[in-house]
Design an enzyme around this catalytic site. Structure first.
Site, short mmCIF file in Angstrom:
data_model
loop_
_atom_site.label_atom_id
_atom_site.label_comp_id
_atom_site.label_asym_id
_atom_site.label_seq_id
_atom_site.Cartn_x
_atom_site.Cartn_y
_atom_site.Cartn_z
N ASP A 9 0.87 -1.16 0.00
CA ASP A 9 0.00 0.00 0.00
C ASP A 9 0.92 1.22 0.00
OD1 ASP A 9 -2.33 1.63 0.36
OD2 ASP A 9 -1.88 1.71 2.50
N MET A 10 0.36 2.39 -0.25
CA MET A 10 1.21 3.58 -0.29
C MET A 10 0.95 4.54 0.88
SD MET A 10 1.70 6.39 -3.36
CE MET A 10 0.28 7.40 -2.89
N ASP A 11 -0.25 5.11 0.94
CA ASP A 11 -0.55 6.09 1.99
C ASP A 11 -0.56 5.40 3.35
OD1 ASP A 11 -1.13 8.52 0.36
OD2 ASP A 11 -2.67 7.21 -0.49
N LYS A 142 -10.92 -0.71 -2.00
CA LYS A 142 -10.82 -1.45 -0.75
C LYS A 142 -12.02 -1.09 0.13
CE LYS A 142 -5.80 -0.79 -1.02
NZ LYS A 142 -4.61 -0.16 -0.39
N ASP A 167 -1.65 -0.58 6.17
CA ASP A 167 -1.82 0.15 7.44
C ASP A 167 -3.27 0.35 7.82
OD1 ASP A 167 -2.39 3.54 6.90
OD2 ASP A 167 -2.16 2.12 5.25
#
Length: 217
Positions: A9-11, A142, A167
């Site tokens: 994931d990124m953020d 998601k 996260d």
């Protein structure tokens, strides 16, 4: 450990951007005359796509500007904040570089493509990822599994051979729905709230050990 691919994931994983997204949403809402969240709990949208929040806003308030304009105004603010603050997680950047070339790597983010590209440019990690998918590029965001299944398909790795680094609660749910193993980092939620993940790791060194890259970061 047998690892076919790792999907990040990124953020909230590569970049400490969840507060920036919330700030950008609130500033955009205030500009439109909706201070205080406009009846939306912005924290409920952590891990989900921008489209979902703005779709709900449009449904509730019927603004005079389009969904596309709402997305653009918020996006401009996020890009400016990323450029100003460059809030990369150093351990995450080191982990990606440690895994680069060892296993196929994917990035699956609910953010829009311009925001993803800004982070990849800022971290200089673009060449490490063989597949990059935005939440705007799959039918469902998601907690549906679409984005992870799409990323695995682009990596040519079966879902059950993938590890996901997440996260958020919707992200964990999406990865599990895709049949993937999940490592959660408590950047956005307390560790106790992440119990649906296979592992919760307080630092990226622990993730490196789990994925067989110990000593490489």
């Amino acid at each position: 450990m047998d690892t076919g691919a790792v999907i990040f994931d990124m953020d909230g994983v590569l970049v400490d951007s969840e507060p920036l997204h919330e700030q950008a949403f609130r500033e955009t809402l205030a500009e439109l005359g909706y201070a205080g969240g406009a009846g939306l709990n912005i924290r409920d949208y952590v891990g989900r796509s921008d489209h979902e929040l703005w779709q709900d806003f449009v449904r509730l308030h019927r603004p005079s500007i389009s969904l596309e304009e709402l997305l653009a105004r918020k996006r401009t603010r996020v890009l400016r904040l990323l450029e100003q603050r460059r809030p990369w997680f150093p351990g995450a950047v080191r982990l990606v570089r440690a895994l680069c070339g060892r296993v196929p790597l994917g990035l699956a983010s609910g953010s829009e493509r311009p925001v993803i590209e800004a982070v990849l440019e800022g971290t200089a990690l673009r060449t490490c990822f063989q597949a990059v998918v935005s939440g705007a590029e799959v039918p469902r965001g998601k907690p549906a599994p679409d984005i992870f299944l799409r990323t695995a398909a682009l990596l040519h790795v079966p879902p059950q051979a993938c590890w996901v680094i997440e996260d958020s609660l919707p992200g964990i749910a999406a990865a599990r729905a895709a049949g993937m193993r999940v490592v959660a980092v408590p950047h956005t939620h307390p560790a106790d709230d992440l119990r649906d993940a296979d592992h919760v790791m307080e630092d990226f060194d622990g993730i490196a050990r789990l994925l067989g890259a110990a000593g490489a970061i």
